[in-house]
Design a protein around this motif. Structure first.
Motif, PDB file in Angstrom:
ATOM      1  N   UNK A  37      48.756  33.554  41.720  1.00 29.52           N
ATOM      2  CA  UNK A  37      49.156  33.607  43.122  1.00 29.52           C
ATOM      3  C   UNK A  37      50.126  32.480  43.446  1.00 29.52           C
ATOM      4  N   UNK A  38      49.808  31.314  42.929  1.00 22.03           N
ATOM      5  CA  UNK A  38      50.681  30.170  43.192  1.00 22.03           C
ATOM      6  C   UNK A  38      52.113  30.386  42.726  1.00 22.03           C
ATOM      7  N   UNK A  39      52.236  31.029  41.620  1.00 21.38           N
ATOM      8  CA  UNK A  39      53.585  31.243  41.082  1.00 21.38           C
ATOM      9  C   UNK A  39      54.065  32.676  41.261  1.00 21.38           C
ATOM     10  N   UNK A  40      53.498  33.314  42.220  1.00 22.27           N
ATOM     11  CA  UNK A  40      53.868  34.719  42.409  1.00 22.27           C
ATOM     12  C   UNK A  40      55.302  34.910  42.870  1.00 22.27           C
ATOM     13  N   UNK A  41      55.916  33.822  43.246  1.00 20.40           N
ATOM     14  CA  UNK A  41      57.298  33.956  43.708  1.00 20.40           C
ATOM     15  C   UNK A  41      58.293  34.028  42.560  1.00 20.40           C
ATOM     16  N   UNK A 132      47.550  39.056  45.321  1.00 18.88           N
ATOM     17  CA  UNK A 132      46.247  38.934  45.960  1.00 18.88           C
ATOM     18  C   UNK A 132      45.512  40.263  45.931  1.00 18.88           C
ATOM     19  N   UNK A 133      46.256  41.302  46.150  1.00 19.90           N
ATOM     20  CA  UNK A 133      45.633  42.614  46.137  1.00 19.90           C
ATOM     21  C   UNK A 133      45.117  42.954  44.741  1.00 19.90           C
ATOM     22  N   UNK A 137      41.262  43.728  43.572  1.00 17.96           N
ATOM     23  CA  UNK A 137      40.740  44.824  42.755  1.00 17.96           C
ATOM     24  C   UNK A 137      39.915  44.286  41.589  1.00 17.96           C
ATOM     25  N   UNK A 138      40.392  43.181  41.059  1.00  8.81           N
ATOM     26  CA  UNK A 138      39.632  42.571  39.968  1.00  8.81           C
ATOM     27  C   UNK A 138      38.259  42.168  40.484  1.00  8.81           C
ATOM     28  N   UNK A 139      38.257  41.554  41.640  1.00  9.57           N
ATOM     29  CA  UNK A 139      37.001  41.114  42.226  1.00  9.57           C
ATOM     30  C   UNK A 139      36.083  42.283  42.493  1.00  9.57           C
ATOM     31  N   UNK A 140      36.667  43.341  42.955  1.00 11.99           N
ATOM     32  CA  UNK A 140      35.904  44.537  43.253  1.00 11.99           C
ATOM     33  C   UNK A 140      35.242  45.032  41.974  1.00 11.99           C
ATOM     34  N   UNK A 141      36.019  44.998  40.958  1.00 13.72           N
ATOM     35  CA  UNK A 141      35.539  45.450  39.667  1.00 13.72           C
ATOM     36  C   UNK A 141      34.444  44.541  39.131  1.00 13.72           C
ATOM     37  N   UNK A 154      35.280  33.331  43.893  1.00 13.33           N
ATOM     38  CA  UNK A 154      35.643  33.282  42.478  1.00 13.33           C
ATOM     39  C   UNK A 154      36.909  33.992  42.038  1.00 13.33           C
ATOM     40  N   UNK A 155      37.361  34.878  42.855  1.00 14.82           N
ATOM     41  CA  UNK A 155      38.543  35.604  42.414  1.00 14.82           C
ATOM     42  C   UNK A 155      39.733  35.458  43.342  1.00 14.82           C
ATOM     43  N   UNK A 156      39.594  35.956  44.519  1.00 19.35           N
ATOM     44  CA  UNK A 156      40.710  35.841  45.450  1.00 19.35           C
ATOM     45  C   UNK A 156      40.525  34.552  46.235  1.00 19.35           C
ATOM     46  N   UNK A 157      40.728  33.473  45.552  1.00 18.60           N
ATOM     47  CA  UNK A 157      40.464  32.169  46.151  1.00 18.60           C
ATOM     48  C   UNK A 157      41.348  31.806  47.327  1.00 18.60           C
ATOM     49  N   UNK A 158      42.365  32.584  47.550  1.00 25.02           N
ATOM     50  CA  UNK A 158      43.247  32.264  48.663  1.00 25.02           C
ATOM     51  C   UNK A 158      42.827  32.931  49.958  1.00 25.02           C
TER      52      UNK A 158
END
Length: 218
Positions: A37-41, A132-133, A137-141, A154-158
DNA sequence: AGTGGGGTTAATT
DNA sequence: AATTAACCCCACT
């Protein structure tokens, strides 16, 4: 499945070294996900390099391969139902300075109706990024629908648990909406088993505004 | 102007 | 704490 191990990656060392399996620990995954996420740009190669810098022992290639694996899993999750693997949490309540992560965010802006300009910056909803999305999904899984707290922690920490829940709400609303559109109740909807939520949304041809729904048999 | 997507907040369980 | 509903902003049409 489990992207952290899907398709074991192998690190081929130059000449003298033997192949060593690249393994990702839970902590490494978390660092990886956060860095994503941090480097998503930056969608170029620098991205992998930057992420790898946060992961001692991992090369940019390892990171890229890991990401590929992640995308693969996500594709399956997305184009099929969200199926929860039987592996659940593993004590991963390590000391993650979640203090420096999550920002104070969450400033209200619409509620009461008192619109003061000098008030705390009314943060308008910040749109979810693609990363993030994906993490969602990972978190959902990983934790299943409903455990927003774990997903957030633990997953979408933002995102805060509330934000995750909200995102999920919209996500599912859209899922069912698309589904409905695709299937104007047909005899074929009847299934022997207990119905369901399956049927991959045949990818969307829509997006462009008009898609015709045939509401008459042909 | 009306609509709907995508976000937050309030209310309910 | 999680679910559901109301609410708000904004991009489109």
């Amino acid at each position: 499945m489990m992207y952290n191990n899907s398709g074991n990656q192998w690190m081929l060392m130059g000449n003298s070294e033997a192949a060593v399996p690249v393994v990702w620990s839970r902590q490494e995954d978390k660092v990886f996900e956060k860095a994503l996420v941090d480097f998503s740009d930056q969608m170029d190669e620098n991205r992998w390099h930057n992420i790898a810098d946060r992961l001692p022992g991992k090369t940019p290639d390892d990171v890229r391969a890991h990401y590929e694996a992640l995308l693969h899993d996500l594709h399956e999750i997305d184009s099929g139902r969200v199926e929860l693997p039987s592996y659940f949490d593993d004590s991963e309540s390590f000391e993650w300075n979640q203090a420096e992560q999550r920002r104070p965010g969450q400033i209200s802006f619409g509620s009461g109706g008192h619109r003061t300009k000098n008030e705390v910056e009314r943060k308008k909803g910040t749109p979810w990024t693609e990363e993030e999305h994906r993490l969602f999904l990972v978190g959902l899984n990983r934790y299943g629908k409903g455990d927003w707290r774990s997903i957030s922690r633990n997953v979408v920490v933002t995102r805060t648990p509330t934000q995750v829940a909200s995102h999920a709400q919209k996500y599912y609303l859209r899922q069912t909406a698309v589904k409905k559109e695709r299937k104007r109740s047909s005899i074929h909807d009847i299934t022997t088993a207990m119905d369901s939520v399956t049927v991959p949304p045949p990818v969307n041809l829509p997006d462009q505004g008009g898609f015709q729904n045939f509401n008459f048999p042909m």
